[in-house]
Design an enzyme around this catalytic site. Structure first.
Site, short mmCIF file in Angstrom:
data_model
loop_
_atom_site.label_atom_id
_atom_site.label_comp_id
_atom_site.label_asym_id
_atom_site.label_seq_id
_atom_site.Cartn_x
_atom_site.Cartn_y
_atom_site.Cartn_z
N TYR A 156 0.83 -1.17 0.03
CA TYR A 156 0.03 0.14 0.05
C TYR A 156 0.75 1.23 0.11
CZ TYR A 156 -3.50 3.30 1.57
OH TYR A 156 -4.31 4.48 1.80
N ASP B 53 -1.47 -7.79 6.31
CA ASP B 53 -2.73 -7.12 5.71
C ASP B 53 -3.82 -7.88 4.80
OD1 ASP B 53 -4.16 -5.20 4.28
OD2 ASP B 53 -2.82 -3.52 4.17
N LYS C 63 -12.84 -0.71 2.69
CA LYS C 63 -12.90 -1.12 1.27
C LYS C 63 -13.89 -2.33 1.22
CE LYS C 63 -8.44 0.70 0.15
NZ LYS C 63 -8.13 1.49 1.49
#
Length: 382
Positions: free
Chosen positions: A110, A179, A204
């Site tokens: 990310y 993650d 999300k």
């Protein structure tokens, strides 16, 4: 919030619609509304489940219970919710390491992870990085205190063998955080694969409607979970009760959304492979994808995620393509019920070509969505 393991014989769809709900009470809603409270009646000593609004909230409790049931249905676990994914990431990292420690991060994760690296290094923490693919982080584990894994990676969609990395990290004396944002707990359970922490941005796919910012951490070790909770208390990184309630409400459709999105994403990826003007098509569900072999072994139920990435010939072509789409929003983030796409290079934080497109598949009818994409490709090539 701690979950207690039970005999779980129900399917994922049944579990998500019941997760975190209190015992039925006559004439009361099955899911209580949000509790807005900065303080609570607190006679005597300051002990009890709810003492102050920064410490705990009944609406958080139900959401944390629900997420824990999804991330760790068969073993006791604790979940701590945060107002964003970065809040959750920061809580794990900064509650587990201190000056002089070594942290291993993915170099293709990310795009905000470099902000974490910058802050860690300012605090005297050594940061090492390696790509997700091929378990490249194995070579960086000597002396490490924390290994951070992102699988599938965002936006490149590479996958690593979480169990292999976790076993090696534990032998080296490191704790492991994964993650799990792209996979969701229905697609992957990092704690079952040996991780110490499962971390995600609930902004999300977990909440799935593009209207809530949320993050969470799930952990089976009470002491480590307490450290994360103490970080939340210290930083004041707390979720609003309305956001927590909206997130819990959205969980009921998680399995329906995830399954439909994964199926359509695979169909879209297959259609893109047929286009000579599209290169670098990635989706872990494609049999020929470099990530497929490992993904098929550790991801659950054929749920390989809603994201497809591909490359068009340059920035201008990608932007013409995005402008020609009619059913797809040009927006960042992923996992929502409405499809989104973006030229990822516009942010400047990812090592991707200028024409790289990250496409998040929504719940539109697959034929309609694929037709829109193919039509936009045709229109943008003129």
């Amino acid at each position: 919030m701690s979950t207690t393991p039970e005999q779980h014989t129900t399917g994922d769809g049944t579990r998500v619609v019941r997760a975190g709900l209190p015992e039925p009470e006559a004439y009361r809603p099955s899911m209580p509304g949000p509790v807005f409270a900065a303080h609570y009646h607190l006679p005597g000593e300051p002990v009890g489940p709810y003492t102050y609004g920064r410490e705990q909230n009944p609406t958080w409790t139900l959401l944390e219970q629900a997420i824990g049931e999804l991330e760790s249905p068969d073993e006791a676990a604790e979940t701590v919710v945060f107002p964003s994914g970065m809040g959750a990431i920061s809580a794990v990292v900064f509650s587990q390491v201190s000056a002089g420690d070594v942290v291993v991060l993915p170099d293709d994760g990310y795009q905000a992870l470099p902000l974490i690296r910058e802050r860690l290094e300012a605090y005297g923490v050594e940061v090492r990085t390696a790509p997700t693919a091929g378990e490249a982080q194995l070579a960086q584990l000597e002396g490490a205190k924390l290994l951070w894994i992102e699988s599938p990676s965002n936006p490149g969609l590479d996958v690593c063998d979480i169990r292999r990395l976790a076993d090696a990290a534990h032998r080296a004396g490191a704790v492991v955080a994964v993650d799990n944002t792209l996979a969701t707990p229905l697609g992957q359970r990092p704690l079952d694969l040996g991780a110490d922490f499962s971390v995600a941005s609930g902004t999300k796919a977990l909440t799935g409607h593009g209207d809530v910012l949320l993050g969470y951490v799930t952990c089976r070790d009470p002491e480590r979970a307490a450290g994360v909770r103490q970080w939340r208390r210290t930083a004041g990184a707390i979720v609003g009760p309305m956001e927590a309630w909206l997130a819990h409400r959205s969980l009921a459709t998680l399995q329906l959304r995830v399954d439909r999105q994964a199926a359509t994403a695979l169909a879209l990826a297959e259609a893109l492979l047929e286009r000579p003007d599209v290169t670098g098509v990635r989706h872990p569900g494609l049999p020929g994808d470099p990530a497929h072999r490992v993904a098929a072994r550790q991801m659950r139920g054929g749920r390989y995620g809603c994201v497809v990435s591909f490359v068009l010939d340059g920035r201008e072509r990608a932007e013409r393509f995005l402008s020609a789409l009619r059913l797809v929003d040009d927006a960042t983030s992923f996992g929502g019920v409405r499809s989104t796409a973006e030229r990822r290079g516009r942010w400047g934080g990812d090592a991707v070509p200028e024409g790289f497109v990250r496409f998040s598949v929504g719940v539109e009818d697959a034929p309609d969505l694929i037709a829109d994409v193919l039509g936009a490709l045709d229109a943008s090539d003129r």
